[in-house]
Design a protein around this motif. Structure first.
Motif, PDB file in Angstrom:
ATOM      1  N   LYS A 127       0.838  -1.209   0.000  1.00 21.62           N
ATOM      2  CA  LYS A 127       0.000   0.000   0.000  1.00 21.62           C
ATOM      3  C   LYS A 127       0.866   1.250   0.000  1.00 21.62           C
ATOM      4  O   LYS A 127       0.559   2.217  -0.696  1.00 21.62           O
ATOM      5  CB  LYS A 127      -0.938   0.002   1.195  1.00 21.62           C
ATOM      6  CG  LYS A 127      -1.856   1.206   1.208  1.00 21.62           C
ATOM      7  CD  LYS A 127      -2.789   1.212   2.378  1.00 21.62           C
ATOM      8  CE  LYS A 127      -3.649   2.465   2.321  1.00 21.62           C
ATOM      9  NZ  LYS A 127      -4.540   2.571   3.445  1.00 21.62           N
ATOM     10  N   SER A 129       3.868   1.571  -1.246  1.00 23.39           N
ATOM     11  CA  SER A 129       4.475   1.741  -2.567  1.00 23.39           C
ATOM     12  C   SER A 129       3.447   2.193  -3.590  1.00 23.39           C
ATOM     13  O   SER A 129       3.764   2.969  -4.488  1.00 23.39           O
ATOM     14  CB  SER A 129       5.155   0.452  -3.019  1.00 23.39           C
ATOM     15  OG  SER A 129       4.203  -0.544  -3.278  1.00 23.39           O
ATOM     16  N   VAL A 130       2.201   1.746  -3.463  1.00 22.24           N
ATOM     17  CA  VAL A 130       1.151   2.197  -4.375  1.00 22.24           C
ATOM     18  C   VAL A 130       0.827   3.665  -4.119  1.00 22.24           C
ATOM     19  O   VAL A 130       0.645   4.452  -5.055  1.00 22.24           O
ATOM     20  CB  VAL A 130      -0.109   1.313  -4.220  1.00 22.24           C
ATOM     21  CG1 VAL A 130      -1.312   1.938  -4.907  1.00 22.24           C
ATOM     22  CG2 VAL A 130       0.155  -0.066  -4.763  1.00 22.24           C
ATOM     23  N   ASN A 131       0.747   4.060  -2.840  1.00 21.21           N
ATOM     24  CA  ASN A 131       0.429   5.446  -2.504  1.00 21.21           C
ATOM     25  C   ASN A 131       1.531   6.412  -2.918  1.00 21.21           C
ATOM     26  O   ASN A 131       1.261   7.571  -3.231  1.00 21.21           O
ATOM     27  CB  ASN A 131       0.151   5.593  -1.011  1.00 21.21           C
ATOM     28  CG  ASN A 131      -1.185   4.987  -0.640  1.00 21.21           C
ATOM     29  OD1 ASN A 131      -2.029   4.735  -1.487  1.00 21.21           O
ATOM     30  ND2 ASN A 131      -1.371   4.736   0.643  1.00 21.21           N
ATOM     31  N   ASN A 133       3.370   6.030  -5.514  1.00 21.98           N
ATOM     32  CA  ASN A 133       3.525   5.911  -6.970  1.00 21.98           C
ATOM     33  C   ASN A 133       4.949   5.583  -7.368  1.00 21.98           C
ATOM     34  O   ASN A 133       5.476   6.106  -8.345  1.00 21.98           O
ATOM     35  CB  ASN A 133       3.068   7.190  -7.678  1.00 21.98           C
ATOM     36  CG  ASN A 133       1.578   7.387  -7.552  1.00 21.98           C
ATOM     37  OD1 ASN A 133       0.826   6.423  -7.515  1.00 21.98           O
ATOM     38  ND2 ASN A 133       1.158   8.639  -7.480  1.00 21.98           N
TER      39      ASN A 133
END
Length: 148
Positions: A127, A129-131, A133
């Motif tokens: 999460k 790493s996704v947040n 970007n």
């Protein structure tokens, strides 16, 4: 629908209940000496070794049983259904929290706690790493161009 946030909430809830059940078990160990004692054979013979092993197995069984019952009671008192948390339902409280499903979640929480704790770390890292970007980690190798 299962999403990243509901998965994290589910894993946090399961891990917290498992930790609370482990705390109850530790409290019981301080009150009941049988649960905290390590048994060893008095003499070096098969009978004593078997007796010590049997007592150690009984101790482990009762420690797990106390932990499962404590987790089931915690789920029942809280009245939250972990499956509804995972699916991201709007209402996660259940009408009858003392049914068999509650006790089954107690078993899942106790026996799956190491797995859920590891999975929680992985999902939270994903999460982040996704947040942020960030591109996924790729192997890197330094190279030089042709020299002329």
């Amino acid at each position: 629908m299962v999403n990243l946030d509901s998965s994290i909430a589910f894993l946090i809830y399961i891990t917290a209940v498992s930790s609370a059940a482990a705390g109850v078990t530790e409290a019981c160990k301080s009150v009941i000496p049988f649960l905290a004692t390590d048994y060893e054979a008095r003499n070096d013979c098969w009978e004593d070794h078997n007796h010590a092993a049997r007592l150690n197995h009984y101790k482990r069984f009762f420690n797990l049983l106390i932990s499962v019952v404590a987790a089931g009671v915690i789920f029942g008192v809280m009245g939250l259904d972990p499956a509804l948390i995972l699916t991201g339902a709007e209402k996660v409280y259940v009408e009858d929290s003392w049914e068999v499903g509650t006790w089954l979640w107690g078993i899942v929480a106790v026996f799956g706690s190491p797995f859920f704790a590891s999975l929680l770390k992985i999902v939270e890292g994903f999460k982040q790493s996704v947040n942020n970007n960030l591109p996924p980690n790729r192997p890197r190798q330094k190279v030089t161009g042709p020299r002329e």
